[in-house]
Design a protein around this motif. Structure first.
Motif, PDB file in Angstrom:
ATOM      1  N   ALA A  59       0.822  -1.215   0.000  1.00  0.00           N
ATOM      2  CA  ALA A  59       0.000   0.000   0.000  1.00  0.00           C
ATOM      3  C   ALA A  59       0.853   1.260   0.000  1.00  0.00           C
ATOM      4  N   THR A  60       2.153   1.099  -0.091  1.00  0.00           N
ATOM      5  CA  THR A  60       3.048   2.260   0.085  1.00  0.00           C
ATOM      6  C   THR A  60       3.898   2.561  -1.142  1.00  0.00           C
ATOM      7  N   ASP A  61       3.723   1.850  -2.224  1.00  0.00           N
ATOM      8  CA  ASP A  61       4.524   2.016  -3.429  1.00  0.00           C
ATOM      9  C   ASP A  61       5.949   1.485  -3.260  1.00  0.00           C
ATOM     10  N   ALA A  62       6.178   0.778  -2.162  1.00  0.00           N
ATOM     11  CA  ALA A  62       7.529   0.252  -1.927  1.00  0.00           C
ATOM     12  C   ALA A  62       7.900  -0.775  -2.997  1.00  0.00           C
ATOM     13  N   PHE A  63       6.920  -1.594  -3.407  1.00  0.00           N
ATOM     14  CA  PHE A  63       7.251  -2.608  -4.413  1.00  0.00           C
ATOM     15  C   PHE A  63       7.740  -1.958  -5.702  1.00  0.00           C
ATOM     16  N   ASN A  64       7.031  -0.921  -6.139  1.00  0.00           N
ATOM     17  CA  ASN A  64       7.434  -0.270  -7.388  1.00  0.00           C
ATOM     18  C   ASN A  64       8.840   0.318  -7.275  1.00  0.00           C
ATOM     19  N   MET A  65       9.155   0.812  -6.089  1.00  0.00           N
ATOM     20  CA  MET A  65      10.501   1.364  -5.887  1.00  0.00           C
ATOM     21  C   MET A  65      11.549   0.249  -5.997  1.00  0.00           C
ATOM     22  N   VAL A  66      11.266  -0.865  -5.364  1.00  0.00           N
ATOM     23  CA  VAL A  66      12.196  -2.004  -5.429  1.00  0.00           C
ATOM     24  C   VAL A  66      12.331  -2.486  -6.875  1.00  0.00           C
TER      25      VAL A  66
END
Lengths: 91, 530
Positions: A28-35
């Protein structure tokens, strides 16, 4: 990873993909897209990856840093267009 | 400071316009000081000096200042129905340091939009007024191209030959020939042969990620060396806070922060604002006072209004055979102005250009089309070196509701407000854009593409930030007159993309620089009364 009792690297390819898809689905935090973006950036700037791409596709990743000789423009190809009437408005 | 120390002209901003107005005035004999909020680019850090140039281009060199966060950058916020992704650089050379060099003259009809098409406004000058300055600018810049395009009026020869079309351009040329359409080699601010001490282009491509060879005519390598030799004093790391006024209402100079954050004052006989489509309205609004409560030079209320960005997209054709899309000047293939002029048979006014580019690079393409996971490599390999890209650019008419405002919630490092933009595509722009994309598909299919994809019309790419302090003859409907002189302040001039009353349908840098050279001549002519 905790459930698997192994580090991510120790997991099989299928397990890694499943874990990442879970991460993506529940992020829910856009962390995956950053990774994902950082991973793509690291991968597609590695000299071995770029060399493999050139071998497989012909794309020369070293050309933007190395350059190559520029051939002259062939103006003979303009013969038809030169014969066309003007296409602009006087104002 | 004694009177002898006063600079005759103080220019704020060292980009496309600031460099041109500074050089021209210095060569005419004026004493010129230019204040630039950024610094010189460290050319060893240009992305394309490194193998990982794609990553550097997305991070350190990112065109959006909110991502890049260089010390000189200020925050930009985007709102409205179609938010603008702002692209701009704050450095010596301004946003030219990140441009690709597509270099167009406007057409004569671009200066008479209201008279010819009943839309937008007319300019207070004509193509013929500007043509000599286009020629002058092309010589200083080092522009490659070929005179004789039947889609434009007769013009002086260009100083350098066009770049070769390469395989992507040849495919597009074949498409145009099959359709029987007009096409022409794209003019570019790129040195294609040794010129003025600069090395000729060596085909590295991806021009917007820096040109370590110095062949791309960013103004830090084209204008500024000559301007410095001509005596212009360029002061970097000088963030102008406001334009100061004398008791008689004339501009007296500026207040600015130096690199240490200390406030400094600089006086001048003439002040020229050349901070770009966002920076210029920002500075004018920051210079509000009791006499100018809505911002300096803003009695019309139009400072910050009428923001235009162009209607833009990419169309991408997929070809069976390799296209050698990895080399050559990025924008240097073929362009068409087949649809540039208004056609009453269409459901919109004004028009657009389509310019061939090359192919996408691996990281860029992977982020676009290759989902992560087991199918990743197959998805990338199917397209890498098999795609030809076309850049599409159409006219965006002025709308007062599209605007730039101060953003007091996001401050720069000196505590000054950032800017907010509010933007929506007009119905005319949407119709134009849809037709433009459709015609790009047509060309790529005629060129032999098996399939075509496009980028649609959103998000809005904010490379071309225009119209926010426009020129005109009527003080009620414009900010500056036909000589770029502010209607409200007799010794204040404004020249950059913000000056353009309408956008035309082409990349604007050549026009901005021609306007700046002409503005310098106007200042020189008017100097006795200033």
């Amino acid at each position: 990873v905790t459930r698997a009792q192994r580090t991510f690297i120790q997991c099989s390819a299928d397990e890694r993909e499943r874990l990442l898809r879970e991460f993506e689905a529940n992020d829910a935090t856009d962390a995956f897209n950053m990774v994902r973006d950082f991973t793509y950036e690291a991968y597609y700037s590695h000299p071995r990856v770029l060399a493999a791409l050139e071998k497989d596709t012909g794309w020369s990743s070293s050309s933007p840093t190395r350059g190559s000789a520029m051939r002259p423009f062939d103006s003979s190809s303009l013969e038809r267009v030169r014969s066309l009437p003007p296409r602009w408005r006087r104002a | 400071m004694s009177a002898a120390d006063l600079p005759e002209v103080l220019v704020v901003g060292s980009g496309a316009a600031g460099a041109a107005v500074s050089l021209r005035l210095a060569e005419l004999g004026a004493k010129v000081v230019c204040l630039e909020q950024g610094d010189w680019i460290d050319r060893t850090k240009l992305p394309k000096a490194h193998l990982d140039w794609e990553v550097r281009g997305r991070r350190h060199w990112a065109a959006n200042p909110n991502v890049r966060r260089w010390p000189a950058d200020y925050p930009v916020a985007s709102g409205g129905e179609n938010p603008v992704d702002i692209y701009m650089y704050n450095a010596v050379g301004g946003s030219t340091i990140g441009f690709a060099g597509n270099y167009w003259r406007l057409a004569p009809s671009d200066f008479r939009v209201q008279s010819l098409d009943g839309a937008g406004v007319d300019w207070p000058l004509t193509y013929e007024n500007l043509a000599p300055y286009y020629t002058m600018n092309e010589a200083i810049t080092g522009v490659a191209g070929l005179a004789g395009d039947p889609c434009g009026p007769p013009r002086d020869p260009l100083p350098l030959p066009p770049a070769p079309l390469g395989r992507p351009g040849e495919l597009l040329r074949q498409g145009y020939e099959r359709l029987g359409w007009y096409w022409w080699p794209t003019e570019q601010a790129i040195v294609t042969a040794p010129y003025a001490g600069r090395a000729d282009c060596d085909n590295r491509g991806w021009c917007g990620f820096g040109c370590p060879h110095g062949s791309l005519s960013t103004v830090d390598v084209s204008y500024w060396p000559r301007a410095l030799k001509s005596g212009v004093e360029l002061q970097t790391n000088a963030r102008v806070r406001e334009i100061t006024l004398a008791a008689d209402g004339r501009a007296s100079g500026v207040l600015y922060y130096d690199e240490s954050g200390a406030i400094q004052e600089r006086h001048a006989s003439v002040v020229v604002v050349a901070c770009g489509g966002l920076g210029t309205p920002r500075l004018l609004m920051l210079s509000s006072s009791s006499k100018h409560p809505e911002g300096l030079a803003n009695s019309s209320g139009l400072v910050g209004k009428n923001l235009m960005t162009h209607v833009q997209s990419f169309a991408v054709g997929l070809f069976d055979d390799p296209v050698e899309g990895w080399q050559g000047t990025w924008g240097g293939t073929v362009s068409t102005r087949q649809f540039y002029e208004t056609d009453t048979a269409r459901d919109y006014v004004r028009g657009f250009v389509m310019s061939g580019c090359r192919g996408w690079s691996p990281l860029n393409l992977a982020l676009q089309v290759a989902p992560w996971g087991s199918g990743h490599h197959a998805a990338l390999d199917a397209r890498l070196n098999h795609e030809v890209v076309m850049y599409l650019c159409g006219e965006d008419l002025p709308e007062e509701s599209n605007q730039v405002v101060l953003d007091w919630e996001h401050l720069d490092r000196f505590g000054l407000p950032g800017v907010g933009t509010h933007y929506a595509l007009s119905e005319n722009s949407k119709r134009l854009g849809s037709d433009m994309i459709g015609h790009a598909h047509q060309v790529l299919q005629a060129a032999g593409a098996g399939s075509v994809r496009d980028f649609g019309l959103s998000p809005i790419w904010g490379w071309h930030l225009l119209g926010t302090a426009r020129m005109g003859s009527d003080p009620q409907t414009s900010v500056v007159d036909g000589s770029h002189r502010a209607h409200d302040v007799p010794n204040l001039y404004i020249v950059d993309g913000s000056s353009m009353p309408t956008s035309g349908g082409v990349n604007p840098t050549a026009t901005i620089q021609a306007l700046a050279l002409r503005c310098a001549d106007q200042i020189w002519k008017q100097r006795r009364e200033l």
